[in-house]
Design a protein around this motif. Structure first.
Motif, short mmCIF file in Angstrom:
data_model
loop_
_atom_site.label_atom_id
_atom_site.label_comp_id
_atom_site.label_asym_id
_atom_site.label_seq_id
_atom_site.Cartn_x
_atom_site.Cartn_y
_atom_site.Cartn_z
N UNK A 166 1.76 15.08 15.44
CA UNK A 166 1.16 13.49 15.85
C UNK A 166 2.24 12.56 15.85
N UNK A 167 2.98 12.12 16.95
CA UNK A 167 4.05 11.08 16.51
C UNK A 167 3.69 9.80 15.82
N UNK A 168 2.99 9.61 15.67
CA UNK A 168 1.81 8.31 15.43
C UNK A 168 1.12 8.58 13.93
N UNK A 169 1.69 9.50 13.43
CA UNK A 169 0.85 10.14 12.37
C UNK A 169 1.40 9.19 10.80
N UNK A 170 1.09 9.22 10.42
CA UNK A 170 2.20 8.65 8.45
C UNK A 170 2.60 10.27 8.01
N UNK A 171 3.48 10.26 7.69
CA UNK A 171 4.05 11.78 7.06
C UNK A 171 3.94 11.53 5.83
N UNK A 172 3.16 12.83 5.25
CA UNK A 172 2.26 12.73 4.16
C UNK A 172 3.55 13.58 2.65
N UNK A 173 4.61 13.50 2.62
CA UNK A 173 5.39 13.67 2.42
C UNK A 173 6.17 12.52 1.48
N UNK A 174 5.67 11.73 2.04
CA UNK A 174 6.29 10.21 1.98
C UNK A 174 5.40 9.54 0.57
N UNK A 175 6.08 9.89 -0.39
CA UNK A 175 4.91 8.35 -0.99
C UNK A 175 3.95 9.16 -1.45
N UNK A 176 2.76 8.00 -1.24
CA UNK A 176 1.22 8.73 -1.76
C UNK A 176 0.32 8.95 -0.28
N UNK A 177 0.65 9.99 0.54
CA UNK A 177 0.02 10.14 1.94
C UNK A 177 0.35 9.42 2.50
N UNK A 178 1.84 9.24 2.94
CA UNK A 178 2.85 8.35 3.87
C UNK A 178 2.83 7.05 3.26
N UNK A 179 2.29 6.92 2.80
CA UNK A 179 2.20 5.21 1.78
C UNK A 179 3.19 5.05 1.07
N UNK A 180 3.85 3.82 0.65
CA UNK A 180 4.07 3.06 -0.92
C UNK A 180 3.82 1.86 -0.94
N UNK A 181 2.92 0.88 -2.06
CA UNK A 181 2.46 0.13 -2.60
C UNK A 181 3.86 -0.50 -3.49
N UNK A 182 4.33 -1.10 -3.62
CA UNK A 182 4.98 -1.88 -4.62
C UNK A 182 4.63 -3.09 -5.27
N UNK A 183 4.03 -2.90 -6.57
CA UNK A 183 3.67 -4.41 -7.19
C UNK A 183 4.23 -5.21 -7.94
N UNK A 184 5.07 -6.44 -7.63
CA UNK A 184 5.75 -6.53 -8.76
C UNK A 184 4.84 -7.13 -9.89
N UNK A 185 5.82 -7.45 -11.39
CA UNK A 185 5.10 -7.68 -12.58
C UNK A 185 4.93 -8.30 -12.25
N UNK A 186 5.87 -9.68 -13.12
CA UNK A 186 5.84 -11.33 -12.72
C UNK A 186 5.56 -12.12 -11.77
N UNK A 187 5.51 -11.53 -10.44
CA UNK A 187 5.05 -12.63 -9.26
C UNK A 187 4.77 -12.03 -8.42
N UNK A 188 3.35 -12.44 -7.44
CA UNK A 188 2.52 -12.24 -7.18
C UNK A 188 2.90 -12.30 -5.19
N UNK A 189 1.40 -11.98 -4.42
CA UNK A 189 2.08 -12.67 -3.24
C UNK A 189 3.11 -11.79 -2.58
N UNK A 190 3.80 -10.61 -2.28
CA UNK A 190 4.56 -9.87 -2.16
C UNK A 190 4.49 -9.93 -0.84
N UNK A 191 5.57 -10.18 -0.44
CA UNK A 191 5.81 -9.94 0.98
C UNK A 191 7.43 -9.42 2.02
N UNK A 192 6.75 -8.20 2.71
CA UNK A 192 8.32 -7.53 3.33
C UNK A 192 8.58 -7.95 4.58
N UNK A 193 9.87 -8.10 4.23
CA UNK A 193 10.87 -8.75 5.72
C UNK A 193 11.26 -7.86 6.70
N UNK A 194 11.61 -7.09 5.84
CA UNK A 194 12.79 -6.42 6.69
C UNK A 194 13.37 -5.13 5.70
N UNK A 195 14.19 -4.09 6.06
CA UNK A 195 14.32 -3.04 5.81
C UNK A 195 15.49 -2.38 6.28
#
Length: 226
Positions: A27-56
């Motif tokens: 399914x072209x719209x399905x998450x890639x289960x081989x990437x991260x954890x079930x297709x997702x990666x959550x990166x949590x800052x230690x000191x900082x809060x309210x993380x916003x991703x802009x580009x990659x």
């Protein structure tokens, strides 16, 4: 007729084998289960809060460099944030300071908005600081590149007093030049408008080339390059 039937039969067998080798349909719209954890990666800052991703951007080796910004709960200012993942979604601990690079400039907010790669793998990040555009370059390992912009590692595009510039996107040309697009907020002599803003920066960061210009749809315009 027999020859045509044989060709048709061979073609059908070839298609069947190709389908079998390819495995079940994906399914072209399905998450890639081989990437991260079930297709997702959550990166949590230690000191900082309210993380916003802009580009990659994806490197040739498959590693992914992402940029954005976080809020510092201590002083309340934003810090732009670089993060790199391995191709499988795991954290790249060889990048910068154990996978992350945070940048704050003085007592004000800095927000990374866009990222690009030059041919040698160095990372160009563009964003906004104190109402003007800020461009910085990093080495492949995430360290600050002090050969950029005359040895400072960073280039600011500062508008006339009272005006502001904000970067939305950047593109790296084949010769390494950096094209940026964003918004110019003009506030001169009681005239206020938002205009499209474009500029080209030399590959070494030493000059803003004559490509720099504004475009407005008219008086009191509200134009934004995204």
């Amino acid at each position: 007729m027999r020859q045509f039937q044989r060709i048709t039969t061979c073609l059908a067998l070839a298609l069947a084998c190709a389908h079998a080798w390819a495995g079940p349909p994906v399914d072209a719209g399905a998450l890639d289960a081989t990437f991260g954890s079930a297709g997702k990666v959550v990166v949590g800052p230690s000191r900082y809060t309210g993380a916003v991703a802009q580009d990659s951007v994806v490197q040739q080796d498959g590693k992914i460099t992402g940029v954005g910004y976080d809020s510092d709960p201590v002083d309340g200012y934003d810090a732009w944030h670089l993060e790199r993942l391995n191709a499988n979604g795991s954290i790249d601990t060889s990048f910068a300071s154990a996978h992350s690079a945070y940048v704050t400039v003085g007592n004000t907010g800095t927000r990374a908005a866009a990222v690009g790669l030059q041919a040698d793998g160095r990372i160009v990040v563009g964003g906004n600081f104190n109402n003007h555009i800020l461009i910085e370059r990093y080495n492949q390992d995430g360290s600050f590149d002090l050969t950029f912009a005359g040895g400072t590692g960073a280039l600011s595009i500062v508008p006339p007093a009272g005006d502001s510039t904000y970067l939305s996107r950047l593109v790296i040309e084949a010769n390494g030049s950096i094209d940026v697009a964003g918004t110019y907020y003009a506030n001169q002599n009681g005239f206020n408008s938002n205009e499209f803003y474009f500029a080209r920066i030399s590959a070494d960061g030493n000059t803003v080339e004559p490509f720099q210009y504004l475009f407005s749809s008219g008086p009191d315009a509200d134009d934004h390059a995204q």
